[in-house]
Scaffold this motif. Structure first.
Motif, PDB file in Angstrom:
ATOM      1  N   GLY A  67     -14.427   1.231   2.912  1.00 51.81           N
ATOM      2  CA  GLY A  67     -14.554   1.994   1.666  1.00 51.81           C
ATOM      3  C   GLY A  67     -13.846   1.285   0.533  1.00 51.81           C
ATOM      4  O   GLY A  67     -12.729   1.664   0.161  1.00 51.81           O
ATOM      5  N   GLU A 115     -13.865   1.309  -2.582  1.00 54.85           N
ATOM      6  CA  GLU A 115     -13.449   2.044  -3.776  1.00 54.85           C
ATOM      7  C   GLU A 115     -12.290   2.999  -3.493  1.00 54.85           C
ATOM      8  O   GLU A 115     -11.810   3.675  -4.414  1.00 54.85           O
ATOM      9  CB  GLU A 115     -14.637   2.821  -4.361  1.00 54.85           C
ATOM     10  N   GLY A 116     -11.823   3.065  -2.250  1.00 49.91           N
ATOM     11  CA  GLY A 116     -10.719   3.944  -1.907  1.00 49.91           C
ATOM     12  C   GLY A 116      -9.370   3.330  -2.224  1.00 49.91           C
ATOM     13  O   GLY A 116      -9.268   2.201  -2.715  1.00 49.91           O
ATOM     14  N   PRO A 117      -8.285   4.047  -1.919  1.00 48.99           N
ATOM     15  CA  PRO A 117      -6.940   3.553  -2.235  1.00 48.99           C
ATOM     16  C   PRO A 117      -6.585   2.264  -1.500  1.00 48.99           C
ATOM     17  O   PRO A 117      -5.864   1.421  -2.041  1.00 48.99           O
ATOM     18  CB  PRO A 117      -6.021   4.708  -1.823  1.00 48.99           C
ATOM     19  N   GLU A 118      -7.099   2.107  -0.276  1.00 48.20           N
ATOM     20  CA  GLU A 118      -6.825   0.865   0.454  1.00 48.20           C
ATOM     21  C   GLU A 118      -7.496  -0.329  -0.225  1.00 48.20           C
ATOM     22  O   GLU A 118      -6.918  -1.424  -0.308  1.00 48.20           O
ATOM     23  CB  GLU A 118      -7.280   0.984   1.905  1.00 48.20           C
ATOM     24  N   GLY A 119      -8.726  -0.125  -0.725  1.00 45.35           N
ATOM     25  CA  GLY A 119      -9.396  -1.189  -1.466  1.00 45.35           C
ATOM     26  C   GLY A 119      -8.616  -1.581  -2.701  1.00 45.35           C
ATOM     27  O   GLY A 119      -8.493  -2.778  -3.032  1.00 45.35           O
ATOM     28  N   ASP A 120      -8.047  -0.591  -3.391  1.00 47.52           N
ATOM     29  CA  ASP A 120      -7.230  -0.888  -4.577  1.00 47.52           C
ATOM     30  C   ASP A 120      -5.996  -1.706  -4.186  1.00 47.52           C
ATOM     31  O   ASP A 120      -5.596  -2.622  -4.913  1.00 47.52           O
ATOM     32  CB  ASP A 120      -6.791   0.412  -5.248  1.00 47.52           C
ATOM     33  N   ARG A 168      -9.858   0.066   6.462  1.00 49.45           N
ATOM     34  CA  ARG A 168     -10.296   1.114   5.537  1.00 49.45           C
ATOM     35  C   ARG A 168     -10.769   0.514   4.215  1.00 49.45           C
ATOM     36  O   ARG A 168     -11.719   1.022   3.601  1.00 49.45           O
ATOM     37  CB  ARG A 168      -9.151   2.100   5.292  1.00 49.45           C
ATOM     38  N   ALA A 169     -10.123  -0.562   3.777  1.00 51.53           N
ATOM     39  CA  ALA A 169     -10.534  -1.204   2.524  1.00 51.53           C
ATOM     40  C   ALA A 169     -11.934  -1.786   2.645  1.00 51.53           C
ATOM     41  O   ALA A 169     -12.747  -1.670   1.719  1.00 51.53           O
ATOM     42  CB  ALA A 169      -9.532  -2.296   2.150  1.00 51.53           C
ATOM     43  N   ASP A 213       1.917  10.382  -3.451  1.00 49.23           N
ATOM     44  CA  ASP A 213       1.237  10.607  -2.175  1.00 49.23           C
ATOM     45  C   ASP A 213       2.239  10.389  -1.044  1.00 49.23           C
ATOM     46  O   ASP A 213       2.822   9.313  -0.899  1.00 49.23           O
ATOM     47  CB  ASP A 213       0.075   9.627  -2.038  1.00 49.23           C
ATOM     48  N   HIS A 273       0.834  -1.203   0.000  1.00 44.70           N
ATOM     49  CA  HIS A 273       0.000   0.000   0.000  1.00 44.70           C
ATOM     50  C   HIS A 273       0.871   1.257   0.000  1.00 44.70           C
ATOM     51  O   HIS A 273       0.609   2.203  -0.769  1.00 44.70           O
ATOM     52  CB  HIS A 273      -0.913  -0.014   1.224  1.00 44.70           C
TER      53      HIS A 273
END
Length: 330
Positions: free
Chosen positions: A225, A227-232, A221-222, A208, A199
């Motif tokens: 949410g 669709e956030g960066p953690e999910g990615d 966090r994933a 970032d 990550h």
């Protein structure tokens, strides 16, 4: 070989120890206790504190580290576990030490069907070697085959091989991955801490410079949410697990299928993309037809290895293990 009952069944990882007790053949092992690996000086002390005045006669232990006869130095904790010394300290008549994924491989036949989640198409249970692997504090893998109707496990230290990027997106973030011991290995990427490294590398690759977070926060966090960066990052993690699982399945010709285990995967199961996982798993030209025929599953019950080791204690002759060289008491 016999393991007199009652027997203690212990799963020793880099972070946690789980202990169960088998009082009679065929019974389910009963939970004794759970503790942090770093909370005790060693296994004998941890078990003595849990069991108190309930002596056992034998013990089977799996531990996260390379087994050298009757001894193991944990890869991700400061313990060295000496089987005969543990037997002497606890007054045991017999004991056995297994590599953690060797024990998981030997446990595959005992896994409850309702604790196995298919990843991709349901392909049944074809014949042939079976592979199990997964991330936790580290990254483990082992294979299971049969010899004259008896189970034989082949342990590995596959978590410590080099691990490189495939494709433009991985090439972009790989320079930002933090080496461990000067190396980028499969374990340094595909483990609990590896998820947080992955990550951080993704964020750095996009410029970032925010505050780094640990793997527990990445997972939380994933899931909150997706669709956030953690999910990615978690979806990328799953894709890399698929690629690595396919590589090992090809090495072992695991036509009997692949089972994923490990403490972190059940927690992030809601974010798995079956199609992306299988695409990474199967992309092994010119062997795609072989890979497509291999089923892949996720074990959702981390404690399943305890039942598997209890089966060894009950019927040790059903397993191909060099008891003469590895049993604690001769």
């Amino acid at each position: 070989m016999q393991f007199p009952l009652p027997a203690l069944i212990c799963d020793v990882g880099g972070t946690n120890i789980r202990v169960a007790r088998l009082d009679r053949p065929g019974a389910a092992p009963a939970t004794v206790g759970h503790a942090g690996t770093r909370s005790a000086q060693g296994l004998a002390e941890a078990v003595a504190a849990m069991e108190q005045a309930r002596p056992a006669r034998s013990m089977i232990v799996c531990a996260a580290g390379p087994i050298l006869g009757r001894e193991v130095k944990l890869t991700n904790a400061a313990w060295t576990l000496d089987g005969p010394a543990v037997a002497a300290a606890l007054g045991l008549e017999q004991g056995l030490l297994l590599h953690d994924f060797e024990a998981l491989a030997l446990s595959i036949p005992t896994f409850p069907a309702d604790r196995l989640q298919a990843i991709g198409p349901e392909l049944g249970q074809p014949l042939g070697p079976r592979l199990i692997l997964g991330p936790g504090t580290g990254l483990g893998a082992a294979a299971l085959t049969t010899v004259d109707g008896r189970y034989l496990a082949i342990a590995s230290e596959a978590g410590h091989v080099e691990f490189g990027p495939v494709g433009a997106d991985e090439l972009a973030l790989w320079p930002h991955l933090e080496p461990v011991g000067g190396r980028i290995t499969s374990e340094s990427v595909l483990s609990g801490d590896g998820l947080s490294r992955l990550h951080r590398a993704r964020l750095r690759a996009t410029g970032d410079t925010g505050e780094p977070i640990d793997q527990a926060a990445v997972v939380a966090r994933a899931l909150a949410g997706p669709e956030g960066p953690e999910g990615d990052s978690v979806r990328l993690f799953w894709r890399l697990i698929g690629r690595f699982a396919g590589d090992l399945a090809l090495i072992y010709a695991a036509t009997g299928g692949v089972t994923l285990a490990g403490g972190i995967l059940p927690r992030i199961a809601p974010l798995i993309d079956d199609k992306a996982f299988r695409a990474a798993f199967e992309a092994k030209a010119p062997m795609e037809p072989l890979m497509r025929a291999m089923p892949s599953r996720l074990l959702t019950q981390p404690e399943a290895v305890l039942a598997g080791m209890a089966a060894i204690a009950t019927d040790p002759d059903h397993y191909v293990i060099d008891y003469a060289a590895r049993a604690w008491c001769r």
